[in-house]
Enzyme design. Sequence first.
Site, mmCIF file in Angstrom:
data_model
loop_
_atom_site.group_PDB
_atom_site.id
_atom_site.type_symbol
_atom_site.label_atom_id
_atom_site.label_comp_id
_atom_site.label_asym_id
_atom_site.label_seq_id
_atom_site.Cartn_x
_atom_site.Cartn_y
_atom_site.Cartn_z
ATOM 1 N N GLY A 53 -19.354 -18.500 42.237
ATOM 2 C CA GLY A 53 -20.106 -19.141 41.155
ATOM 3 C C GLY A 53 -21.220 -19.973 41.747
ATOM 4 C CB CYS A 84 -18.117 -17.505 47.181
ATOM 5 S SG CYS A 84 -19.625 -18.379 47.585
ATOM 6 C CE1 TYR A 85 -17.789 -24.266 42.020
ATOM 7 C CE2 TYR A 85 -15.864 -23.212 41.031
ATOM 8 C CZ TYR A 85 -16.720 -24.290 41.138
ATOM 9 O OH TYR A 85 -16.501 -25.404 40.368
ATOM 10 C CG HIS A 171 -19.969 -12.819 47.578
ATOM 11 N ND1 HIS A 171 -19.460 -13.190 46.352
ATOM 12 C CD2 HIS A 171 -20.764 -13.841 47.969
ATOM 13 C CE1 HIS A 171 -19.933 -14.367 46.014
ATOM 14 N NE2 HIS A 171 -20.726 -14.796 46.976
ATOM 15 C CD GLU A 173 -17.651 -10.251 45.258
ATOM 16 O OE1 GLU A 173 -16.952 -10.338 46.290
ATOM 17 O OE2 GLU A 173 -18.168 -11.237 44.713
ATOM 18 C CG ASP A 230 -21.704 3.383 26.364
ATOM 19 O OD1 ASP A 230 -21.347 3.994 27.386
ATOM 20 O OD2 ASP A 230 -22.325 2.309 26.399
ATOM 21 C CE LYS A 375 -23.774 3.511 30.271
ATOM 22 N NZ LYS A 375 -24.091 3.003 28.922
#
Length: 519
Positions: A53, A84-85, A171, A173, A230, A375
């Site tokens: 964050g 991180c945060y 990070h 990710e 979608d 998605k």
Amino acid sequence: MDKICIIDMGSQYTHLIARRIREHGVYSEILPNDISIDELKQHKPRGIVLSGGPSSVYEENSPQLREEFLNYTINEKIPVLGICYGFHLIIHQLGGKIKPFTHKEYGKTKLDILQSKRLLDSLEKEEIVWMSHGDQVEIMPEGFEILAKTSTCPIAAYANDNLSLYGVQFHPEVIHTEKGTTILENFVEKIVHAKKEWKLENWIEKTIEMIKIEVGPSDRVILGLSGGVDSSVVAVLLQKTIGNRLHSIFVNNGLLRKNEEIEVQETFQQVLKFENFHYVDAEDLFLERLKNIEDPEEKRRIIGHSFIEVFENKTIELEKAHPDIKYLAQGTIYPDRVETSATSNVSAKIKSHHNLTLPDDMKLKIIEPLKDLYKDEVRKIGLQLGLPENIIKRHPFPGPGLAVRIIGPIEKDKLSILRNADEILIEEINKAGVYDSLWQAFCVFLPLKTVGIMGDFRTYEYICSIRVVESLDVMTANFAKLDWDLLEKIGTRIINEVKGINRVVYDISNKPPSTIEYE
Ligand code: XMP
């Protein structure tokens, strides 16, 4: 099903964490940071990830966890990974010390691994990771071990096995962390021991069962079908489940790409054999209402309201013939839901304006079969359901269509110029084999006339801007560094073949600070 809960601390990467974990076959959901313990219990988390964050943990009003949060996870032995945060927050809440660091560390950094076990299992002694922080952990409470460091960050990863608390300053990710996937996998498999039960193959069967239970045997469902990924996937899923009790409404707002209204009708009526496919030609109504409108927000407002009006009128007409219409299906996907309701007070409502809300008084019950999917998951489901690749792989197209790609008032001749130019661009991009690697590629009509020369004649015509971007998550995008020869071919063809354009420019702006669309 085993679930990992991601607690959102406001990072732009929160969705990426959830997606990466799902890619390992483990279901994950994003929850707000101020969630009560009772609510958290209802989710039955097997493991928890605290996201990064933008704040500092010691700042006033920075996102915090409920006081009892870590007591609960420690007592229940639910492993927690702080990123991180989140990495700072665990230490901060347990009485350690976080301090601002004079050299902000941002970008790719070399990580020295001190203990390549548990979280960092099977990593080399040195790895490249993605850092983005201004604070550092200075003092850790007792029982925490340092797993890794960098040249400027002495505590870059920690573990406390007794309390099942883990953390990384970087990070995992983000793709720039080369072994990021392994780290998340280590957490999910070797620490949480979560079962890999999130499989898209079962998803279709289960969802069809659920829809059958909810929608009665004679109930009918209405769906706004745009031809985008979608709504098309929802359409095919429902057709498979309730057959011709599905009524799809496709509105031509006059702002579609060249031949789009014909292609969508053909796909659904002829290829996919939809019986109750209702085509509504509302071109004149939309274009009349948009006459002389310059302001982008006003254009969007008019288009949104007109769409709802047209859709509602068609629904009322169908309801007269079929009083059994009880449901409205929508192609809402997980990021739409999380972004519009904002998981917590810290995550920004960036895309909320993109989604239309239909009036409550339509008195139809809503079904949103894709509401938990990302998605890429929707695309996979679509392929499994047999939707043609051209629909599944098509670039995103905004609801207000070409209206946001014509600067200033919308007119029929400008729409026609833009459609012709856009068709050439897409044709050439396809021929060059780069379409699938791009996030979006489209033309924009700039209502500025400049001088040119064609043969012996001076021309005074409009400018076409070409916008081609690469992006992974839409929040950021880079202009695509297309091959010069390809660009030259596109530009030359547009100028030669599209009457009304005598100049083509290539947009080299990134997002941020620019947006992908022009209005
Ligand atoms: P921007 O221009 O904000 O666009 O960088 C981000 C993504 O959203 C799409 N977009 C829209 N989609 N209705 C939509 O359904 C809209 O009003 C709208 N505006 C932008 C855009 O094409 C890009 O993929």
